[in-house]
Design a protein around this motif. Structure first.
Motif, PDB file in Angstrom:
ATOM      1  N   GLU A 200       0.817  -1.226   0.000  1.00  0.00           N
ATOM      2  CA  GLU A 200       0.000   0.000   0.000  1.00  0.00           C
ATOM      3  C   GLU A 200       0.844   1.266   0.000  1.00  0.00           C
ATOM      4  OE1 GLU A 200      -2.714  -0.137   3.229  1.00  0.00           O
ATOM      5  OE2 GLU A 200      -3.919  -1.778   2.379  1.00  0.00           O
ATOM      6  N   THR A 201       2.069   1.188   0.512  1.00  0.00           N
ATOM      7  CA  THR A 201       2.939   2.373   0.535  1.00  0.00           C
ATOM      8  C   THR A 201       3.437   2.755  -0.849  1.00  0.00           C
ATOM      9  OG1 THR A 201       5.004   1.107   0.825  1.00  0.00           O
ATOM     10  CG2 THR A 201       3.762   1.677   2.826  1.00  0.00           C
ATOM     11  N   GLY A 202       3.384   1.815  -1.791  1.00  0.00           N
ATOM     12  CA  GLY A 202       3.932   2.062  -3.122  1.00  0.00           C
ATOM     13  C   GLY A 202       5.442   1.944  -3.184  1.00  0.00           C
ATOM     14  N   ASN A 203       6.050   1.535  -2.071  1.00  0.00           N
ATOM     15  CA  ASN A 203       7.517   1.449  -2.004  1.00  0.00           C
ATOM     16  C   ASN A 203       8.047   0.023  -2.148  1.00  0.00           C
ATOM     17  OD1 ASN A 203       7.908   4.236  -1.622  1.00  0.00           O
ATOM     18  ND2 ASN A 203       7.513   4.043   0.584  1.00  0.00           N
ATOM     19  N   LEU A 204       7.155  -0.939  -2.337  1.00  0.00           N
ATOM     20  CA  LEU A 204       7.588  -2.328  -2.445  1.00  0.00           C
ATOM     21  C   LEU A 204       7.319  -2.882  -3.838  1.00  0.00           C
ATOM     22  CD1 LEU A 204       8.558  -5.050  -1.228  1.00  0.00           C
ATOM     23  CD2 LEU A 204       6.176  -5.481  -0.562  1.00  0.00           C
ATOM     24  N   GLU A 205       8.345  -3.502  -4.410  1.00  0.00           N
ATOM     25  CA  GLU A 205       8.194  -4.261  -5.643  1.00  0.00           C
ATOM     26  C   GLU A 205       8.549  -5.712  -5.348  1.00  0.00           C
ATOM     27  OE1 GLU A 205      10.208  -4.888 -10.079  1.00  0.00           O
ATOM     28  OE2 GLU A 205      10.750  -3.125  -8.877  1.00  0.00           O
ATOM     29  N   ILE A 206       7.689  -6.641  -5.754  1.00  0.00           N
ATOM     30  CA  ILE A 206       7.930  -8.062  -5.544  1.00  0.00           C
ATOM     31  C   ILE A 206       8.183  -8.730  -6.885  1.00  0.00           C
ATOM     32  CG2 ILE A 206       6.995 -10.238  -4.681  1.00  0.00           C
ATOM     33  CD1 ILE A 206       5.210  -8.633  -2.805  1.00  0.00           C
ATOM     34  N   ARG A 207       9.291  -9.435  -6.990  1.00  0.00           N
ATOM     35  CA  ARG A 207       9.582 -10.220  -8.185  1.00  0.00           C
ATOM     36  C   ARG A 207       9.641 -11.695  -7.767  1.00  0.00           C
ATOM     37  NH1 ARG A 207      14.441  -6.892 -11.362  1.00  0.00           N
ATOM     38  NH2 ARG A 207      13.461  -4.803 -11.180  1.00  0.00           N
ATOM     39  N   THR A 208       8.654 -12.463  -8.175  1.00  0.00           N
ATOM     40  CA  THR A 208       8.657 -13.895  -7.891  1.00  0.00           C
ATOM     41  C   THR A 208       9.445 -14.630  -8.971  1.00  0.00           C
ATOM     42  OG1 THR A 208       6.535 -14.084  -9.033  1.00  0.00           O
ATOM     43  CG2 THR A 208       6.475 -13.848  -6.637  1.00  0.00           C
ATOM     44  N   ASP A 209       9.669 -15.919  -8.759  1.00  0.00           N
ATOM     45  CA  ASP A 209      10.415 -16.756  -9.702  1.00  0.00           C
ATOM     46  C   ASP A 209      11.801 -16.175  -9.996  1.00  0.00           C
ATOM     47  OD1 ASP A 209       8.257 -18.633 -10.084  1.00  0.00           O
ATOM     48  OD2 ASP A 209       7.260 -17.074 -11.239  1.00  0.00           O
ATOM     49  N   SER A 210      12.429 -15.652  -8.941  1.00  0.00           N
ATOM     50  CA  SER A 210      13.746 -15.018  -9.055  1.00  0.00           C
ATOM     51  C   SER A 210      14.694 -15.709  -8.070  1.00  0.00           C
ATOM     52  CB  SER A 210      13.653 -13.523  -8.735  1.00  0.00           C
ATOM     53  OG  SER A 210      12.738 -12.875  -9.611  1.00  0.00           O
ATOM     54  N   VAL A 211      15.540 -16.581  -8.576  1.00  0.00           N
ATOM     55  CA  VAL A 211      16.409 -17.417  -7.753  1.00  0.00           C
ATOM     56  C   VAL A 211      17.743 -16.699  -7.511  1.00  0.00           C
ATOM     57  CG1 VAL A 211      17.515 -19.670  -7.524  1.00  0.00           C
ATOM     58  CG2 VAL A 211      15.334 -19.465  -8.761  1.00  0.00           C
ATOM     59  N   VAL A 212      17.944 -16.171  -6.320  1.00  0.00           N
ATOM     60  CA  VAL A 212      19.177 -15.430  -6.022  1.00  0.00           C
ATOM     61  C   VAL A 212      20.346 -16.412  -5.963  1.00  0.00           C
ATOM     62  CG1 VAL A 212      20.367 -13.948  -4.368  1.00  0.00           C
ATOM     63  CG2 VAL A 212      17.914 -13.632  -4.807  1.00  0.00           C
ATOM     64  N   ALA A 213      21.424 -16.059  -6.674  1.00  0.00           N
ATOM     65  CA  ALA A 213      22.584 -16.948  -6.789  1.00  0.00           C
ATOM     66  C   ALA A 213      23.764 -16.486  -5.944  1.00  0.00           C
ATOM     67  CB  ALA A 213      23.020 -17.064  -8.247  1.00  0.00           C
ATOM     68  N   ARG A 214      23.886 -15.177  -5.712  1.00  0.00           N
ATOM     69  CA  ARG A 214      25.013 -14.691  -4.910  1.00  0.00           C
ATOM     70  C   ARG A 214      24.837 -13.226  -4.580  1.00  0.00           C
ATOM     71  NH1 ARG A 214      29.393 -12.100  -7.834  1.00  0.00           N
ATOM     72  NH2 ARG A 214      28.874 -11.862 -10.038  1.00  0.00           N
ATOM     73  N   VAL A 215      25.576 -12.772  -3.564  1.00  0.00           N
ATOM     74  CA  VAL A 215      25.688 -11.356  -3.229  1.00  0.00           C
ATOM     75  C   VAL A 215      26.947 -10.822  -3.903  1.00  0.00           C
ATOM     76  CG1 VAL A 215      25.964  -9.667  -1.370  1.00  0.00           C
ATOM     77  CG2 VAL A 215      24.547 -11.703  -1.013  1.00  0.00           C
ATOM     78  N   ARG A 216      26.821  -9.683  -4.575  1.00  0.00           N
ATOM     79  CA  ARG A 216      27.988  -9.070  -5.239  1.00  0.00           C
ATOM     80  C   ARG A 216      28.554  -7.973  -4.344  1.00  0.00           C
ATOM     81  NH1 ARG A 216      26.654  -6.146  -9.108  1.00  0.00           N
ATOM     82  NH2 ARG A 216      24.381  -6.254  -8.869  1.00  0.00           N
ATOM     83  N   MET A 217      29.885  -7.886  -4.321  1.00  0.00           N
ATOM     84  CA  MET A 217      30.580  -6.900  -3.503  1.00  0.00           C
ATOM     85  C   MET A 217      31.239  -5.842  -4.378  1.00  0.00           C
ATOM     86  SD  MET A 217      30.181  -7.795  -0.315  1.00  0.00           S
ATOM     87  CE  MET A 217      31.532  -6.944   0.525  1.00  0.00           C
ATOM     88  N   ASN A 218      31.434  -4.622  -3.812  1.00  0.00           N
ATOM     89  CA  ASN A 218      32.197  -3.598  -4.522  1.00  0.00           C
ATOM     90  C   ASN A 218      33.619  -3.513  -3.974  1.00  0.00           C
ATOM     91  OD1 ASN A 218      32.121  -2.096  -2.128  1.00  0.00           O
ATOM     92  ND2 ASN A 218      30.454  -0.772  -2.813  1.00  0.00           N
ATOM     93  N   THR A 219      34.392  -2.619  -4.483  1.00  0.00           N
ATOM     94  CA  THR A 219      35.809  -2.531  -4.091  1.00  0.00           C
ATOM     95  C   THR A 219      36.008  -1.898  -2.717  1.00  0.00           C
ATOM     96  OG1 THR A 219      35.996  -0.415  -5.268  1.00  0.00           O
ATOM     97  CG2 THR A 219      36.580  -2.419  -6.489  1.00  0.00           C
ATOM     98  N   GLU A 220      34.930  -1.366  -2.140  1.00  0.00           N
ATOM     99  CA  GLU A 220      35.024  -0.709  -0.836  1.00  0.00           C
ATOM    100  C   GLU A 220      34.607  -1.617   0.315  1.00  0.00           C
ATOM    101  OE1 GLU A 220      32.567   2.685  -1.300  1.00  0.00           O
ATOM    102  OE2 GLU A 220      33.917   3.720  -2.680  1.00  0.00           O
ATOM    103  N   GLY A 221      34.428  -2.905   0.022  1.00  0.00           N
ATOM    104  CA  GLY A 221      34.058  -3.843   1.067  1.00  0.00           C
ATOM    105  C   GLY A 221      32.602  -3.778   1.476  1.00  0.00           C
ATOM    106  N   ARG A 222      31.751  -3.279   0.598  1.00  0.00           N
ATOM    107  CA  ARG A 222      30.322  -3.210   0.859  1.00  0.00           C
ATOM    108  C   ARG A 222      29.571  -4.062  -0.152  1.00  0.00           C
ATOM    109  NH1 ARG A 222      28.716   1.082   4.103  1.00  0.00           N
ATOM    110  NH2 ARG A 222      26.673   1.211   3.093  1.00  0.00           N
ATOM    111  N   ALA A 223      28.379  -4.493   0.232  1.00  0.00           N
ATOM    112  CA  ALA A 223      27.545  -5.262  -0.683  1.00  0.00           C
ATOM    113  C   ALA A 223      27.007  -4.324  -1.759  1.00  0.00           C
ATOM    114  CB  ALA A 223      26.403  -5.910   0.075  1.00  0.00           C
ATOM    115  N   GLN A 224      27.261  -4.679  -3.008  1.00  0.00           N
ATOM    116  CA  GLN A 224      26.797  -3.853  -4.124  1.00  0.00           C
ATOM    117  C   GLN A 224      25.386  -4.238  -4.561  1.00  0.00           C
ATOM    118  OE1 GLN A 224      29.596  -3.313  -7.303  1.00  0.00           O
ATOM    119  NE2 GLN A 224      28.000  -3.028  -8.857  1.00  0.00           N
TER     120      GLN A 224
END
Length: 557
Positions: free
Chosen positions: A217-241
């Motif tokens: 209802e807030t309009g701030n959420l998008e849901i994508r089903t059938d989306s199989v997450v394979a990994r978290v990607r990192m940037n060069t600053e040690g943070r999750a990209q």
């Protein structure tokens, strides 16, 4: 939900399909089903569910896992929008300080990085929102909360309550995330007994009915089903990209960037993603990622009949699927300390008419006399089972990536190493003794139980120790210990700790190593406690979201 209400834009990735309660959840009697509830031959070896609910369960052929040679573990999973909350037992208990700080009391393992005082405001918030039916009891080891009126006890539960009183044991209604009156726009339970097949009206807590609607209802959420997450990607600053996910049907890989990344895919799937995202394991400077896997001790218990109820009229005894709980009364303090084992357990009991008389398969006889006896016992069924026994956290119980086996999308699967220790077995033995004592005090009569292993296609050689033990348990009305994982309470593998040297997460479920990466679920648990874990998972999530919002607003680095 809280993040969306605060104005953050949230993308939610769901590996499974969309679920529509009006379309997917139905009230269907067994005699109306094509296979009378048994499922199409071979189907339920692929889906760990029933003919009613297999569509909301995970396809085991597409999503395999492996185990070590000495491990017997059944990983019950659900991959769809709403996940396992669509078919959970709804038990909603608070953990007490004696559980959170158990290591300080008995010297084993590690204390939680939070206290009950830290958790109480979040327990209050969650219970107030989701609705929990229960009774106030004033027991320090079983903390009270913000409750709706409890569900009434049925006849069998009333008999067990009287037996507990005679034994000097406290008992209470099971605390359930199931409404007994209208709450936050949701209708109360209509006692259809269909809870584990998906609630069509939203009377039991699940995200589809409770948390996702206000977030959308807030309009701030998008849901994508059938989306199989394979990994978290990192940037060069040690943070999750961000993350990389694979479209379930097209097999197309998609990269998504994000300011903050939250893993909330269930305990072991979260850990799998952390292991997949770095060759040493992401956020694993402590070296503890994947270790200290726990699943509450289960098994044992008794079933039979209560002669007082035998031959009575038919009743809707299983419409509420509730029962009573006997809170822990051992190893709470010096006065109740046992010498033979540490930690403890809670017990549950219920009884009465169920949809199907499973005991009939083991009842001798045939013909009209046999049918009369089945009908007479039908309304008198009763059982006592363990609500949650604390399994000790051990480094030897761990998960890792299998070097050879992959799922349908080419992603390495988990290999599980998991066994019981002596303390676990002593807890089960003590529970079994207490369960039989309670059953006898209630005037119960034990009857043989269904051989679940044989029915599930797991034969043992006639005359073997396993077969002899099984047959003895059946003949005496005891339940055999199920495979590990049967509680579906797996926790640990990325525990919280005060020091980054001792665990993966801090007290807010934020990774010690990566400030914009959070892990919500059972991963943070340093110990299982003896309470069902779901409410604590939700409270930790609410606490973590508050922390993330402060971080996003620049109040915390």
């Amino acid at each position: 939900m809280e993040l969306c209400k605060a104005g953050l834009k949230v993308l939610m990735l769901e590996a499974g399909s969309h679920v529509d309660p009006a379309r997917d959840f139905h009230h269907t009697f067994l005699y109306e089903m094509e296979y009378r509830g048994q499922g199409k031959p071979g189907l339920l070896r692929r889906y760990a569910g029933t003919e009613r609910n297999y569509r909301i369960m995970l396809d085991n052929e597409e999503n395999p896992y492996t185990t070590s040679p000495d491990t017997v573990y059944r990983w019950g999973r659900s991959r769809c929008l709403g996940g396992r909350t669509l078919h959970w037992a709804r038990a909603t208990d608070r953990m007490a300080d004696y559980e959170l700080k158990a290591a300080s009391r008995d010297g084993y393992g590690m204390d939680w990085a939070v206290s009950y005082a830290d958790m109480k405001p979040y327990y209050d918030r969650v219970e107030s929102f989701i609705g929990v039916s229960a009774a106030q009891e004033g027991l320090p080891q079983f903390p009270d909360g913000v409750f709706l009126p409890p569900m009434p006890l049925n006849c069998a539960e009333t008999i067990f309550t009287a037996a507990c009183k005679a034994l000097g044991w406290r008992s209470t209604h099971r605390r359930l995330a199931q409404l007994t009156r209208p709450h936050n726009g949701r209708p109360p339970c209509h006692y259809c007994g269909n809870c584990v097949n998906g609630c069509d009206i939203g009377a039991m807590f699940n995200p589809i009915a409770v948390t996702l609607p206000p977030a959308l209802e807030t309009g701030n959420l998008e849901i994508r089903t059938d989306s199989v997450v394979a990994r978290v990607r990192m940037n060069t600053e040690g943070r999750a990209q961000g993350v990389t996910y694979i479209e379930r049907h097209t097999m197309k890989a998609v990269d998504i960037d994000a300011t903050h990344v939250i893993l909330a895919a269930s305990t072991l799937e979260n850990t799998r993603l952390l292991l997949l995202s770095d060759k040493r394991g992401l956020a694993n400077s402590s070296g503890t990622l994947g270790q200290y896997l726990m699943d509450q001790v289960s098994g044992g218990g008794v079933r039979g009949i209560l002669p007082k109820l035998k031959g009575g009229p038919s009743r809707l005894d299983d419409g509420k699927a509730g029962g009573i709980t006997i809170p822990p009364f051992q190893n709470l303090d010096e006065k109740t300390q046992r010498k033979d084992f540490i930690r403890g357990y809670a017990m549950n009991a219920t009884g009465g008419q169920t949809e199907y008389p499973a005991f009939a398969a083991n009842l001798p006889g045939y013909g009209s006399d046999w049918k009369t006896e089945v009908k007479s016992r039908y309304v008198a069924q009763a059982r006592v089972w363990i609500a949650g026994g604390e399994m000790l956290a051990r480094k030897e119980n761990f998960v890792e990536l299998d070097p050879e086996v992959k799922d349908r999308w080419g992603i390495p699967v988990l290999k599980i190493h998991f066994t019981h220790c002596d303390n676990d077995r002593k807890i089960i033995a003590d529970f079994q003794e207490k369960a039989e004592e309670l059953f006898r005090k209630a005037g119960g009569e034990l009857i043989p139980s269904v051989d679940r292993d044989r029915a599930a296609g797991a034969p043992s050689k006639p005359g073997s120790p396993a077969a002899r033990g099984r047959d003895k348990d059946r003949s005496e009305g005891r339940n055999r210990a199920p495979a590990l994982g049967s509680s579906i309470h797996e926790v640990g593998t990325a525990r919280m700790s005060v020091s980054p040297k001792d665990g993966v997460l801090n007290a807010f479920c934020q990774t010690h190593d990566i400030p914009n990466l959070y892990v919500f679920g059972g991963n943070a648990f340093p110990s299982t406690g003896d309470k069902h874990p779901t409410l604590t998972m939700m409270a930790l999530t609410a606490r973590g979201c508050d922390h993330l919002l402060e971080l996003a607003k620049g109040k915390r680095v």
